[in-house]
Design an enzyme around this catalytic site. Sequence first.
Site, short mmCIF file in Angstrom:
data_model
loop_
_atom_site.label_atom_id
_atom_site.label_comp_id
_atom_site.label_asym_id
_atom_site.label_seq_id
_atom_site.Cartn_x
_atom_site.Cartn_y
_atom_site.Cartn_z
N HIS A 1 62.57 7.26 -37.93
CA HIS A 1 62.85 6.10 -37.08
C HIS A 1 61.57 5.34 -36.76
O HIS A 1 61.46 4.71 -35.71
CB HIS A 1 63.52 6.55 -35.78
N GLY B 1 73.19 9.85 -36.21
CA GLY B 1 73.37 8.44 -35.88
C GLY B 1 73.66 7.60 -37.11
O GLY B 1 73.33 7.97 -38.24
N SER B 2 74.28 6.45 -36.90
CA SER B 2 74.47 5.50 -37.99
C SER B 2 73.15 4.76 -38.24
O SER B 2 72.17 4.95 -37.53
CB SER B 2 75.58 4.51 -37.63
N GLY B 3 73.15 3.93 -39.28
CA GLY B 3 71.95 3.18 -39.60
C GLY B 3 71.13 3.77 -40.72
O GLY B 3 70.11 3.19 -41.11
N HIS B 4 71.55 4.94 -41.24
CA HIS B 4 70.80 5.63 -42.30
C HIS B 4 71.58 5.69 -43.61
O HIS B 4 71.34 6.56 -44.44
CB HIS B 4 70.47 7.05 -41.85
N ASP C 1 69.78 14.99 -31.49
CA ASP C 1 70.68 15.82 -32.28
C ASP C 1 70.61 17.28 -31.85
O ASP C 1 71.64 17.98 -31.81
CB ASP C 1 70.35 15.69 -33.77
#
Length: 335
Positions: free
Chosen positions: A220, A55-58, A111
């Site tokens: 998260h 995912g994005s955001g990392h 994932d």
Amino acid sequence: MKMKKFINSQENLTAELLEGFAAANRDIVELGPENMVINKKLDKADRVTIVTQGGSGHEPAISGFVGEGMVDISVVGDVFAAPGPQPCLNALKMADKGKGVLYIVLNHAGDMLTGNMTMKQAKAEGLNVIKIVTQEDISNAPRENSDDRRGLVGCVPTYKIAGAAAAEGKSLEEVAKITQRFADNMATLAVALRGATHPSTGSLLADLGEDEMEIGMGQHGEGGGGRQPMKTADETAEIMVNALIKDLSIEKGEKIMLILNGSGATTLMELFIVYRKCEELLKEKGIEIVANYIGELLTSQEQAGFQMFMARMDDELLHYWNAPCNTPYFKKGAV
């Protein structure tokens, strides 16, 4: 409290992020279909290739490590969400240049669901793919139950080891064996002081008191069962170093890699103060740091804290770690 971030439409976060990232690094990567970030030299790759997802955001993970000597294609999901299996299957097909593909997946529920479905479809289509799972968070499962361990910053050095072995012309089986040996000898423990806000929803990912910290925090904001009163840098370093040494059964005379990965809102000043104590503790125990990195590799927006990563090293693995690479956020030597 209203979320304060420099964003436009919350619905377009990932698309705009990737457009900006690709534009800023157009000499190394290009933006492909279905949120793929692609090594610009992929078409010339006469070797095993590397595909990953997340995912994005990392940021800078995971796409910051696409380029020569590391990852060839990253498939990006929405914020903190795995991409679907179809774009991952398409990425495997695109990446395959006749020598096979190593597919690296972090151990998180979404994932793994995508990864397993992608592998099932890849096998049905006769693709030559081997999957490696990074699962090194020591806080949520013992080593004997490593399949239950979350994947944290260990994915980044795993990309480096795999990419270097592939660049030297190793077969897919050889690259997978080397990569798996590294993955089997790594461990991570995270600590958080303050949670982040989700940029799509504004929700708080973890709620910690002003005088609290949590050792074992997930990527998260997942709890790790280690909530406790705030400790000093030296006290925190000692707790975490000892836990990682114990998990890996590192003994006097061994060589290790040590990474301190900032989670997004921890200063380099803090990380270097912690690293100073880590080196002191390890020297006292007769354990040599032969590879390191201090900075941000895998973040969680503005979460305050860091992940401490440790891996058992030998001359072969150190050779791959030091091999040349050229990616937007990790470079070594000349490619």
